[in-house]
Structures are given as structure tokens and as C-alpha cells.
Scaffold this active site. Structure first.
Site, PDB file in Angstrom:
ATOM      1  N   ASN A   7       0.870  -1.174   0.000  1.00  0.00           N
ATOM      2  CA  ASN A   7       0.000   0.000   0.000  1.00  0.00           C
ATOM      3  C   ASN A   7       0.905   1.222   0.000  1.00  0.00           C
ATOM      4  O   ASN A   7       1.535   1.551   1.009  1.00  0.00           O
ATOM      5  CB  ASN A   7      -0.909  -0.012   1.234  1.00  0.00           C
ATOM      6  CG  ASN A   7      -1.850   1.174   1.266  1.00  0.00           C
ATOM      7  OD1 ASN A   7      -1.492   2.295   0.908  1.00  0.00           O
ATOM      8  ND2 ASN A   7      -3.072   0.947   1.725  1.00  0.00           N
ATOM      9  N   GLU A  34      -3.934   1.892  -2.861  1.00  0.00           N
ATOM     10  CA  GLU A  34      -4.037   3.326  -2.564  1.00  0.00           C
ATOM     11  C   GLU A  34      -3.162   4.156  -3.507  1.00  0.00           C
ATOM     12  O   GLU A  34      -2.316   4.946  -3.072  1.00  0.00           O
ATOM     13  CB  GLU A  34      -3.692   3.621  -1.100  1.00  0.00           C
ATOM     14  CG  GLU A  34      -4.886   3.405  -0.172  1.00  0.00           C
ATOM     15  CD  GLU A  34      -4.783   4.198   1.116  1.00  0.00           C
ATOM     16  OE1 GLU A  34      -5.386   5.296   1.187  1.00  0.00           O
ATOM     17  OE2 GLU A  34      -4.112   3.725   2.059  1.00  0.00           O
ATOM     18  N   ASP A 147      -4.185  -4.968   0.817  1.00  0.00           N
ATOM     19  CA  ASP A 147      -4.518  -4.370   2.107  1.00  0.00           C
ATOM     20  C   ASP A 147      -5.941  -4.781   2.437  1.00  0.00           C
ATOM     21  O   ASP A 147      -6.893  -4.261   1.869  1.00  0.00           O
ATOM     22  CB  ASP A 147      -4.373  -2.853   2.012  1.00  0.00           C
ATOM     23  CG  ASP A 147      -4.727  -2.145   3.305  1.00  0.00           C
ATOM     24  OD1 ASP A 147      -5.170  -2.811   4.264  1.00  0.00           O
ATOM     25  OD2 ASP A 147      -4.589  -0.905   3.350  1.00  0.00           O
ATOM     26  N   ASN A 149      -7.330  -4.482   5.452  1.00  0.00           N
ATOM     27  CA  ASN A 149      -7.885  -3.649   6.517  1.00  0.00           C
ATOM     28  C   ASN A 149      -8.577  -4.502   7.589  1.00  0.00           C
ATOM     29  O   ASN A 149      -9.669  -4.178   8.058  1.00  0.00           O
ATOM     30  CB  ASN A 149      -8.847  -2.613   5.944  1.00  0.00           C
ATOM     31  CG  ASN A 149      -8.132  -1.304   5.624  1.00  0.00           C
ATOM     32  OD1 ASN A 149      -7.296  -0.833   6.391  1.00  0.00           O
ATOM     33  ND2 ASN A 149      -8.459  -0.702   4.485  1.00  0.00           N
ATOM     34  N   ASP A 218      -1.940  -6.287   5.943  1.00  0.00           N
ATOM     35  CA  ASP A 218      -1.618  -6.607   4.557  1.00  0.00           C
ATOM     36  C   ASP A 218      -1.350  -8.101   4.464  1.00  0.00           C
ATOM     37  O   ASP A 218      -0.441  -8.616   5.126  1.00  0.00           O
ATOM     38  CB  ASP A 218      -0.393  -5.815   4.100  1.00  0.00           C
ATOM     39  CG  ASP A 218      -0.597  -4.322   4.260  1.00  0.00           C
ATOM     40  OD1 ASP A 218      -1.141  -3.704   3.338  1.00  0.00           O
ATOM     41  OD2 ASP A 218      -0.226  -3.781   5.331  1.00  0.00           O
ATOM     42  N   ASP A 247       2.796   4.614   5.182  1.00  0.00           N
ATOM     43  CA  ASP A 247       2.619   4.086   6.536  1.00  0.00           C
ATOM     44  C   ASP A 247       2.527   2.553   6.544  1.00  0.00           C
ATOM     45  O   ASP A 247       2.451   1.940   7.607  1.00  0.00           O
ATOM     46  CB  ASP A 247       1.402   4.700   7.239  1.00  0.00           C
ATOM     47  CG  ASP A 247       0.184   4.837   6.345  1.00  0.00           C
ATOM     48  OD1 ASP A 247       0.196   4.295   5.220  1.00  0.00           O
ATOM     49  OD2 ASP A 247      -0.801   5.482   6.777  1.00  0.00           O
ATOM     50  N   HIS A 248       2.554   1.937   5.372  1.00  0.00           N
ATOM     51  CA  HIS A 248       2.621   0.486   5.247  1.00  0.00           C
ATOM     52  C   HIS A 248       4.043   0.070   4.876  1.00  0.00           C
ATOM     53  O   HIS A 248       4.793   0.846   4.276  1.00  0.00           O
ATOM     54  CB  HIS A 248       1.682  -0.014   4.147  1.00  0.00           C
ATOM     55  CG  HIS A 248       0.236   0.136   4.456  1.00  0.00           C
ATOM     56  ND1 HIS A 248      -0.595  -0.935   4.723  1.00  0.00           N
ATOM     57  CD2 HIS A 248      -0.553   1.248   4.518  1.00  0.00           C
ATOM     58  CE1 HIS A 248      -1.817  -0.503   4.940  1.00  0.00           C
ATOM     59  NE2 HIS A 248      -1.822   0.819   4.820  1.00  0.00           N
TER      60      HIS A 248
END
Length: 277
Positions: A7, A34, A147, A149, A218, A247-248
Site C-alpha cells: 500500500n 491506494e 490491504d 484492513n 496486509d 505508513d505500510h
């Protein structure tokens, strides 16, 4: 063969980070999430210059998924889910690459919960589970990477008691992930590292990366036709510490050309596996 999911949290704004990671690790196939860019703004030339062919499904400002390959042209087989509850959102892309069917996904976040965003998350998850069942029934070698989530268990989240009201840790969401797994999919990272603290996401706030206060959201799920070829899995955690990074952290698996006669977690390649800080 190394297959990764990442991501990127904005493919154009994070392009130097993405290109650096591609150059340093040379994954064979990559699922990106993303993109946060319409299709016409995807950096196709920069990706090609890095040695990768690509297909992508963009969306202005939000969402967006792509599949990159340096081992053959990705041949698109599906764009969006059957019975997608909101086809305007770019969250699923599927392609045949190098003898493997790759499904790249960005499952909705779902917050705040309760509310329409959470309802949408559950509806999308249900549509995804139905499609995954069809893929599994085909008997094809399939990987579903992206991802999700969702933190499947308490082992997958730092201080789980703080996440009881969050959509990523909701009982309904975790139950759906378990239902998906129960179809016959192998969670590659957890399969090879069953008891380890491994995270793939670290918030930008509260010094989360340095404290190893993360989440494992993930995932790479393998059909039975691929699970027997699994030889390694890990997280390129150091990429999360680079300047202006996502941030991943990129998460990856390694597959042998053929299924080995015997396989165990102890036989995996630990060189790049995530370690607690």
C-alpha cells in the site's frame, strides 16, 4: 518467484520510495494499493523504466490498485468484483501473470463503526468472499494479495484492547476473514511465522514505527495449488523507516518453481522476515 503487496499511500507522492524499493528488492510481481490517482496519472513510464510492465485501476484522490510484473505481461482478467456494492470505487484488479492468477485488492476501511462506511465494508467483503470461492473452485494457482484492513487475531495488533471499537478489528470483520480462510486459503505470512509479532502497518503518529506499535493488515492468501510452493514470507520493515514513505511496509512471499516434497516453517528463508523492534 517473489510476489509482494504494498500500500503505497499515493503512488505519485511516494514514487521515489516505490522505485527505491523495487530497485533494492526486485520482486517479480507486485500488487499496489491506494494509488490515489486517476488512471491517466499513473506513472507508467517510471514503472516501465524500472523494468516492470503494469496494469492499473485508478481513481482520483482515493483508492486505486495496480499489478506490476517483471516476469511477463499481466493479462487482465477482471476489473472490480462481481456484485460490487459500489463499482465506482477502484478496489480490485485481477490478472494472469507467469502462470499465476493474481488478485490485488484494497478492502474498505469501514470507519466509523457503526455507520454506512462499515456497512459498505461488510458488503464488499461478502462480495469478495463469494468471488474467492469461485476462484478456489477453479483449481487454478491463485494469490489474493493486498490491504485487507483487518487484523485477524490479537497477535496481529499492538495493544488489541485499544481497538475493540475499530472497524479493522470488529468481530464481524474478523469473522469474515476467518470464513474466507476456511474456504481453503493459506495466510502465507502467518503460516510460516505462526507465533511471531509481525506488523505491516505503522501509524505516522505517536512514534509508532520506532516503538513497533503496528498492525498486520496486509495479507497474501494462497490457493492450495500455490500453498505447496511456499518457501518464504516476510515484511520489508526497513522501507517504513525511509524518508517520506508510506505508513505500510511491503509484504512478500517466495514460491518455488515446483511444490517441494516437504515443507515447514523452519525451511523458510528468514533473511528478510520481519523482526520485533
Amino acid at each position: 518467484m517473489r510476489i509482494a503487496t504494498y500500500n503505497v499511500n499515493g503512488v505519485n507522492g511516494r514514487l521515489p520510495v516505490l522505485l527505491r524499493w523495487l530497485a533494492e528488492t526486485r520482486p517479480d510481481i507486485v500488487c499496489l494499493q491506494e494509488l490515489k490517482a486517476p488512471s491517466e496519472k499513473f506513472p507508467a513510464q517510471a514503472i516501465a523504466d524500472a523494468g516492470y510492465e503494469a496494469i492499473w485501476h485508478g481513481q482520483k484522490s482515493w483508492n486505486g490498485v495496480a499489478i506490476l510484473s517483471r516476469v511477463g505481461t499481466p493479462v487482465e482478467t477482471r476489473r472490480g468484483l462481481p456484485d460490487d456494492p459500489d463499482p465506482s470505487q477502484s478496489r480490485y484488479l485481477e490478472a494472469a501473470v507467469a502462470g499465476v492468477l493474481v488478485g490485488g485488492l484494497y478492502l474498505p476501511n469501514g470507519n466509523p463503526r457503526p455507520g454506512p462506511k462499515f456497512d459498505y465494508k461488510l458488503a464488499w467483503f461478502d462480495a469478495f468472499i463469494a468471488h474467492a470461492a469461485e476462484l478456489l473452485a477453479s483449481g487454478a494457482p491463485v494469490i489474493l494479495a493486498g490491504d485487507y484492513n483487518v487484523m485477524p487475531t490479537e497477535l496481529d495488533v499492538y495493544k488489541p484492547e485499544r481497538w475493540t471499537d475499530d472497524a479493522l478489528f470488529a468481530p464481524e470483520v474478523r469473522a469474515r476473514y476467518a470464513s474466507l480462510r476456511a474456504q481453503g486459503w493459506t495466510d502465507a505470512l502467518r503460516h510460516l511465522h505462526p507465533g511471531e509479532t509481525i506488523y505491516t502497518f505503522f501509524d505516522y503518529f505517536r512514534n509508532a514505527y520506532a516503538r513497533n506499535a503496528g498492525l498486520r493488515i496486509d495479507h497474501l492468501l494462497l490457493s492450495p495449488a500455490l500453498a505447496g510452493r511456499l518457501t518464504g514470507a516476510g515484511v520489508d520493515r526497513e522501507a517504513r523507516g525511509w524518508d517520506k514513505t508510506s505508513d505500510h511496509a511491503p509484504t512478500w512471499i517466495e514460491l518455488s518453481e515446483q511444490a517441494p516434497r516437504t515443507r515447514s516453517a523452519s525451511g523458510s528463508r528468514p533473511s528478510r522476515a520481519a523482526k520485533p523492534a
